[in-house]
Design a protein around this motif. Structure first.
Motif, PDB file in Angstrom:
ATOM      1  N   ASP B 118       0.831  -1.207   0.000  1.00  0.00           N
ATOM      2  CA  ASP B 118       0.000   0.000   0.000  1.00  0.00           C
ATOM      3  C   ASP B 118       0.857   1.245   0.000  1.00  0.00           C
ATOM      4  O   ASP B 118       0.383   2.333  -0.307  1.00  0.00           O
ATOM      5  CB  ASP B 118      -0.887   0.044   1.253  1.00  0.00           C
ATOM      6  CG  ASP B 118      -1.993  -0.985   1.191  1.00  0.00           C
ATOM      7  OD1 ASP B 118      -2.559  -1.298   2.254  1.00  0.00           O
ATOM      8  OD2 ASP B 118      -2.290  -1.465   0.078  1.00  0.00           O
ATOM      9  N   TYR B 119       2.105   1.069   0.426  1.00  0.00           N
ATOM     10  CA  TYR B 119       2.968   2.225   0.602  1.00  0.00           C
ATOM     11  C   TYR B 119       3.746   2.505  -0.671  1.00  0.00           C
ATOM     12  O   TYR B 119       4.075   1.608  -1.431  1.00  0.00           O
ATOM     13  CB  TYR B 119       3.930   1.994   1.779  1.00  0.00           C
ATOM     14  CG  TYR B 119       3.206   1.939   3.097  1.00  0.00           C
ATOM     15  CD1 TYR B 119       2.515   0.788   3.481  1.00  0.00           C
ATOM     16  CD2 TYR B 119       3.175   3.032   3.939  1.00  0.00           C
ATOM     17  CE1 TYR B 119       1.821   0.754   4.674  1.00  0.00           C
ATOM     18  CE2 TYR B 119       2.497   3.003   5.131  1.00  0.00           C
ATOM     19  CZ  TYR B 119       1.813   1.867   5.497  1.00  0.00           C
ATOM     20  OH  TYR B 119       1.121   1.835   6.672  1.00  0.00           O
ATOM     21  N   ILE B 120       4.050   3.770  -0.883  1.00  0.00           N
ATOM     22  CA  ILE B 120       4.813   4.158  -2.073  1.00  0.00           C
ATOM     23  C   ILE B 120       6.172   3.455  -2.027  1.00  0.00           C
ATOM     24  O   ILE B 120       6.824   3.362  -0.985  1.00  0.00           O
ATOM     25  CB  ILE B 120       4.973   5.693  -2.117  1.00  0.00           C
ATOM     26  CG1 ILE B 120       3.598   6.319  -2.388  1.00  0.00           C
ATOM     27  CG2 ILE B 120       5.982   6.117  -3.159  1.00  0.00           C
ATOM     28  CD1 ILE B 120       3.612   7.817  -2.477  1.00  0.00           C
ATOM     29  N   SER B 121       6.579   2.995  -3.195  1.00  0.00           N
ATOM     30  CA  SER B 121       7.743   2.133  -3.319  1.00  0.00           C
ATOM     31  C   SER B 121       8.975   2.601  -2.552  1.00  0.00           C
ATOM     32  O   SER B 121       9.556   1.851  -1.778  1.00  0.00           O
ATOM     33  CB  SER B 121       8.041   1.978  -4.814  1.00  0.00           C
ATOM     34  OG  SER B 121       9.331   1.541  -5.018  1.00  0.00           O
ATOM     35  N   THR B 348       1.130   6.636   1.387  1.00  0.00           N
ATOM     36  CA  THR B 348       0.408   5.549   0.730  1.00  0.00           C
ATOM     37  C   THR B 348       0.035   5.898  -0.698  1.00  0.00           C
ATOM     38  O   THR B 348      -0.157   7.057  -1.060  1.00  0.00           O
ATOM     39  CB  THR B 348      -0.897   5.207   1.473  1.00  0.00           C
ATOM     40  OG1 THR B 348      -1.673   6.408   1.559  1.00  0.00           O
ATOM     41  CG2 THR B 348      -0.611   4.672   2.856  1.00  0.00           C
ATOM     42  N   GLU B 349      -0.091   4.849  -1.520  1.00  0.00           N
ATOM     43  CA  GLU B 349      -0.514   5.031  -2.899  1.00  0.00           C
ATOM     44  C   GLU B 349      -1.911   5.627  -2.950  1.00  0.00           C
ATOM     45  O   GLU B 349      -2.218   6.471  -3.789  1.00  0.00           O
ATOM     46  CB  GLU B 349      -0.510   3.672  -3.639  1.00  0.00           C
ATOM     47  CG  GLU B 349       0.844   3.040  -3.789  1.00  0.00           C
ATOM     48  CD  GLU B 349       1.647   3.655  -4.938  1.00  0.00           C
ATOM     49  OE1 GLU B 349       1.113   4.539  -5.632  1.00  0.00           O
ATOM     50  OE2 GLU B 349       2.807   3.262  -5.118  1.00  0.00           O
ATOM     51  N   TYR B 352      -1.830   9.272  -2.593  1.00  0.00           N
ATOM     52  CA  TYR B 352      -1.287   9.847  -3.840  1.00  0.00           C
ATOM     53  C   TYR B 352      -2.386   9.947  -4.888  1.00  0.00           C
ATOM     54  O   TYR B 352      -2.551  10.970  -5.566  1.00  0.00           O
ATOM     55  CB  TYR B 352      -0.118   8.976  -4.300  1.00  0.00           C
ATOM     56  CG  TYR B 352       0.587   9.434  -5.548  1.00  0.00           C
ATOM     57  CD1 TYR B 352       1.241   8.507  -6.386  1.00  0.00           C
ATOM     58  CD2 TYR B 352       0.652  10.776  -5.918  1.00  0.00           C
ATOM     59  CE1 TYR B 352       1.911   8.906  -7.527  1.00  0.00           C
ATOM     60  CE2 TYR B 352       1.312  11.181  -7.075  1.00  0.00           C
ATOM     61  CZ  TYR B 352       1.936  10.242  -7.870  1.00  0.00           C
ATOM     62  OH  TYR B 352       2.595  10.632  -9.012  1.00  0.00           O
ATOM     63  N   GLU B 353      -3.176   8.880  -4.983  1.00  0.00           N
ATOM     64  CA  GLU B 353      -4.260   8.895  -5.963  1.00  0.00           C
ATOM     65  C   GLU B 353      -5.290   9.958  -5.614  1.00  0.00           C
ATOM     66  O   GLU B 353      -5.815  10.646  -6.487  1.00  0.00           O
ATOM     67  CB  GLU B 353      -4.937   7.514  -6.020  1.00  0.00           C
ATOM     68  CG  GLU B 353      -4.158   6.528  -6.855  1.00  0.00           C
ATOM     69  CD  GLU B 353      -4.519   5.085  -6.508  1.00  0.00           C
ATOM     70  OE1 GLU B 353      -3.684   4.205  -6.779  1.00  0.00           O
ATOM     71  OE2 GLU B 353      -5.625   4.862  -5.961  1.00  0.00           O
ATOM     72  N   SER B 375       9.256   6.784  -6.867  1.00  0.00           N
ATOM     73  CA  SER B 375       8.571   5.680  -7.535  1.00  0.00           C
ATOM     74  C   SER B 375       9.318   5.167  -8.741  1.00  0.00           C
ATOM     75  O   SER B 375       8.833   4.308  -9.462  1.00  0.00           O
ATOM     76  CB  SER B 375       7.165   6.106  -7.965  1.00  0.00           C
ATOM     77  OG  SER B 375       6.493   6.693  -6.874  1.00  0.00           O
TER      78      SER B 375
END
Lengths: 293, 434, 293
Positions: B118-121, B348-349, B352-353, B375
């Motif tokens: 769920d977390y950004i890379s 979290t992604e 971001y979205e 990312s």
């Protein structure tokens, strides 16, 4: 030396207790703790430790960084002591000479005593700010591109300047007091005998001020070694980087900032020994003083 | 009748009281000024969103001071529930096994779903262990990015450089002709060592960048690409393309704000502060340049900033409260608010979205650069690092870099010293862990 | 034989030596004063002005606003670190420290001088040794001990460990020894016990000394930096001088530095001790020079 006194047994013990209790808890216990910790390398959280003997000390002995800091501390101490004493002596002699405005001058020259070293450092930051500091701009007109925090020498000069600014008042007070306690008869005799005020100063005044001078020497050295912590901390803005620092500041950086308990304890012990030696030296001098007063 | 009425009233009162008896937890952090206010906003939001738990954030000074205070409190048995620990202090906190409860464990034990994907890379692994379990929750994460003065670049007729080769041959000379100092930066170790390694896909330390354990970890900075970079820096300094204003962050940022320096390497988190200033020029940002000679496939950078750690030795109710706070903190709305207010990247992604959908990046393109950079492609060298006594190691680097840039020492001598001193520090740290 | 120095002042020709004296003194005074004036100037302008130009020759209009900001606004969840709060903490520290030192010092000195104790010499040396090691060399273990005793972020923890050195004890011991022994004899003849002697005779005689000590210790306590930095991490416990560290940190941050507020706080940190020292100059100077060993 028999002195008149009281014979009650319990009262003096009661009176001494608070003093002894406080120094037992907050002086002897920490001092012993520092010595003990210097022989270990401990996890700051207390989860583990290794006994390393004298390794913390040998590490310091071999560290070029520590040597550099020690050298700077020595140079710093010499410069600060010399300039603080010299400037203060000059001002005290002049203040003693003038009649008009003597009290005003004394007030104007001594109030900085009450300024805390870190606040002095803070004012130094203001004066020497890279972009708009008045002193920095002034030095640029003399061709000295002063870069606080960039150039090691410039930052060192700033530290010396601020430390001297802060310390001159104390020396001034003592010197002036010393000058004013020279008996009138001695002054008058000097006026008649000596040819110039210059000779008068060196042949008569200076020797009479020597005891004060010695005392101040020790005070100034202690100041430069320890009390300038605030000056250093504020001028480097908390970032050791490539900045000059004193031995006592390094203890703080390693122990409090870096959580290296063993290493900073060893440094503390080294400083303890240094101060002990200094004080023993001072007491030898004081003993000799008592003999010829 | 009266008795029943009274006792029911009494029972109702008791029930009401129990319902209002909140479990209180504390959070110790090192965020001052406007950032601290944003932390307070989150805390207030959490407290208002439910009435089982209440959190109180306490400002403890700098990152170093917060960590030292936390350690002292732990030894006295008075540790807070949550403590903010910065990147350089991560090893100290994580190596002390027993000081903290891994965030992943805490959440799962309290019934909160956790999936690291769920977390950004670029955020996932810095505060995680070698197996990829997240121990600290990334909180105020940022990455170094390149800000530039749009008018300055226009005047010089160039665009923001993609590679350092382009910078030194095209961008810098043109900027110099236009009357600017081309480049300044605010944190040599973070930008020009740690993230340099990551961007160029180079290992930073042995033992898998230190993640595999403390014994035998050694630093790998004494390498040609890095030394070549610093040699280039000195040349740029001599040419007037680069100027170093000291170790202080602000000292290097101010010349950019004044319009004297055209390109500034700062933090993705600096975006918030820069927008609030009334600058004489428009600024934008882009990803960090890289050396084509070192790699043709640049990778992501990793995060700086700090993470939140759950300290151990607390009661179950308090741990539940902590878990609830983390859950609230990582919700997309809260993350978006934090990201918007401070400029730190959302963790979290989903957040971001949400920000993208809200058109945030249409309004502020520069705000997206940090996330984009985090990312990019990953590799085993981009997860971060785990080294003990790292605050001192950074001090060693700052000292030697300062000496390089003021001409006191040569690049090769400096790097030899950095390597030797850092390895000594690492081996001493390993000894503290026995 | 006529002494030319007897010429009345009004008709005396301008002595260049005197002019030089005054010049040096004026320069010295300016050296001390100008940094303060610059600090004052920056508190009268807006932050943006200061950031762009630094101290200038203009007096701005922001003094009132900056003062309010410094004294009454706070950051942080608890809203506790206002200038007012820090001022109060500095007061508590300064006064508490001075009082603690004087009370404990007088008690211990009294016990050492006026009673026959078997272990008096031993106690004397125990106390004396504390003069050898300044707080800075035992700062980290002292911190650990304060933490073990639960004294972090408390006023006790702030004040008590600072008292663990014998300067006041020595000062009073020296003073008591200089009091003629006949006073004790007279008291004994009158049937006064040790307690009455202390309160009715010794304390009144020591008034000037107590005042002098109080001033010096108040300034010393107020200006403490390193120890408060370590022991107080709660904003509500900051003193003004400890707050300087916070201010420098904020100035290094990434948002607009609040120069007006910061400089105002620095000014407020300077004023009380400076005023005390200036207003009570003669006591202060006497106390300082009398504590010469």
């Amino acid at each position: 030396m028999k002195r008149a006194g009281f014979a009650t047994r319990w009262l003096p013990i009661l009176l001494l207790l608070p003093q002894l209790a406080i120094i037992a808890v907050f002086f002897y216990w920490p001092a012993a703790q520092a010595v003990q910790s210097s022989f270990y390398l401990e996890d700051p959280f207390g989860f583990g430790s290794s006994f390393v003997g004298f390794e913390n000390y040998t590490h310091l002995a071999g560290s070029s960084e520590y040597a550099r800091i020690a050298k700077f501390t020595l140079l710093f101490t010499i410069l600060v002591t010399f300039f603080s004493l010299a400037l203060a002596l000059l001002l005290a002699v002049k203040a003693d000479n003038v009649i008009r405005g003597a009290r005003t001058y004394r007030t104007l020259l001594m109030w900085v005593y009450a300024v805390a070293p870190p606040v002095a450092g803070f004012i130094g930051l203001l004066m020497l700010n890279q972009t708009w500091g008045p002193l920095a701009e002034l030095s640029k007109t003399f061709g000295w591109d002063f870069k606080l925090g960039v150039n090691f020498g410039d930052t060192a000069s700033a530290m010396v300047l601020v430390a001297v600014w802060k310390q001159v008042p104390v020396n001034f007070i003592f010197f002036l007091s010393g000058l004013q306690s020279i008996p009138k008869s001695v002054r008058e005799a000097a006026l008649i005998d000596a040819k110039s005020s210059f000779r008068r100063f060196w042949d008569v005044t200076f020797p009479l001020l020597a005891p004060t001078g010695f005392f101040l020497l020790i005070i100034n050295i202690t100041y430069a070694l320890f009390d300038t912590f605030g000056v250093v901390d504020v001028l480097v803005k908390g970032e050791p980087g490539n900045n000059p620092m004193t031995l006592v500041y390094k203890i703080y950086v390693d122990g409090f900032r870096g959580n290296d308990i063993g290493g900073s304890s060893a440094q503390s012990v080294i400083l303890m020994v240094l101060v002990l030696a200094l004080t023993i030296f001072q007491f030898r001098l004081v003993e000799r003083r008592i003999h010829y007063t | 009748m009266k008795n029943i009425a009274i006792s029911s009233a009494a029972t109702l009162c008791m029930l009401a009281n129990t319902a209002f008896a909140e479990t209180e937890i504390t959070l110790w952090h090192g965020m001052g000024g406007a950032l601290g206010e944003a932390v307070n906003d989150i805390a207030e939001g959490f407290n208002a969103s439910q009435n089982e738990y209440a959190i109180t954030p306490v400002f403890k000074g700098t990152y170093e001071e917060t960590l030292t205070a936390g350690i002292a409190a732990f030894r006295a048995g008075e540790q807070p529930n949550i403590i903010q620990v910065f990147d350089a202090g991560a090893a100290t906190v994580i190596a002390a096994q027993g000081a903290t409860i891994p965030v992943q464990d805490l959440l799962e034990a309290n019934g909160v779903d956790f999936d690291i994907e769920d977390y950004i890379s670029g955020l996932r692994y810095f505060f995680a262990d070698a197996d990829g379990k997240m121990i600290g929750m990334p909180f105020n994460s940022s990455s170094p990015i390149m800000y530039y003065n749009m008018q300055a670049l226009e005047a010089a007729g160039v665009t923001a450089p993609v590679t350092w080769e382009e910078f030194e041959t095209v961008t810098a000379p043109a900027l110099k002709d236009a009357g600017y100092v081309a480049l300044s930066q605010s944190h040599l170790p973070w930008i020009f060592v740690e993230n340099f390694m990551s961007r160029h896909d180079l290992p930073f330390a042995t033992n898998n960048n230190g993640y595999d354990g403390v014994d035998g970890t050694e630093i790998l900075v004494n390498i040609d690409p890095l030394k070549a970079h610093f040699t280039a820096l000195i040349e740029w300094q001599d040419e007037g393309y680069f100027e170093w204003f000291g170790t202080g962050w602000n000292d290097n940022q101010t010349p950019f704000e004044n319009g004297d320096v055209a390109i500034w390497l700062g933090s993705s988190g600096s975006f918030g502060g820069l927008s609030k200033l009334d600058l004489d020029f428009d600024f934008s940002a882009t990803v960090l340049p890289y050396w084509e000679a070192v790699t043709t496939e640049p990778k992501q950078t990793f995060i700086g900033g700090a993470a939140l750690f759950a300290m151990s030795g607390q009661s179950d109710e308090e741990n539940a409260a902590t878990a609830a706070f983390f859950q609230y903190l990582t919700s997309p709305e809260v993350q978006y608010m934090w990201h918007r207010e401070t400029g730190y990247v959302p963790v979290t992604e989903a957040a971001y979205e949400l920000a993208t959908a809200d058109g945030h990046y249409g309004r502020f393109p520069a705000a997206e650069i940090g996330i984009q950079q985090l990312s990019l492609d990953a590799s085993e060298n981009t997860r971060g690092y785990r080294m003990g006594f790292y605050v001192q190691i950074r001090d060693v680097m700052n000292r030697e870099f300062g000496r390089i840039l003021t001409g006191e020492t040569s690049v090769s001598d400096a790097f030899n010293i950095i390597e030797a001193d850092s390895n000594e520090l690492l081996s001493r740290f390993a000894q503290t862990q026995n | 034989m006529t002494d030319t120095r007897q010429i009345p002042v009004a008709k005396r020709p301008l002595k260049w030596a005197r002019v030089l004296d005054h010049t040096i003194l004026i320069l010295g005074s300016l050296f001390m004063l100008i940094p303060l004036l610059m600090l004052l100037q920056t508190t009268t302008t807006t932050d943006l002005e200061t950031i762009k130009n630094g101290p200038e020759l203009v007096i701005g209009t922001q003094l009132d606003d900056n003062f309010r900001a410094a004294m009454f606004t706070a950051s942080g969840f608890s809203g506790e670190n206002t200038g007012l709060r820090m001022l109060m903490n500095s007061m508590i520290l300064g006064i508490g420290f001075a009082m603690g030192k004087i009370i404990i010092g007088m008690m211990a000195a009294y016990a050492l001088v006026y009673f026959r104790l078997r272990f008096a010499t031993f106690a004397f040396w125990l106390i004396f040794t504390t003069l050898l090691l300044p707080l800075e060399v035992r700062i980290l273990p002292s911190y650990e001990i304060a933490q073990k005793l639960g004294l972090l972020n408390t006023y006790t923890g702030l004040i008590l460990p600072l008292i663990a050195s014998a300067t006041a004890t020595f000062f009073f011991r020296q003073f008591f020894r200089s009091i003629p022994e006949e006073m004790v004899e007279a008291a004994r003849i009158d049937g006064a016990g040790p307690v009455r002697f202390f309160f009715d005779i010794l304390v009144p005689m020591s008034q000037t000394m107590i005042a002098a000590m109080f001033i010096i210790m108040f300034v010393f306590g107020w200006n403490q930096y390193l120890w408060p930095t370590m022991v107080t991490t709660d904003e509500g416990m900051y003193t003004l001088v400890r707050g300087i560290k916070q201010l420098t940190q904020d100035l290094e941050g990434t948002s607009i530095p609040e120069y007006g507020r910061a400089n105002m706080l620095a000014l407020i940190a300077i004023l009380p001790p400076v005023l005390v020292v200036i207003l009570f100059q003669s006591w202060f100077v006497k106390g300082l020079t009398e504590s010469d060993k």
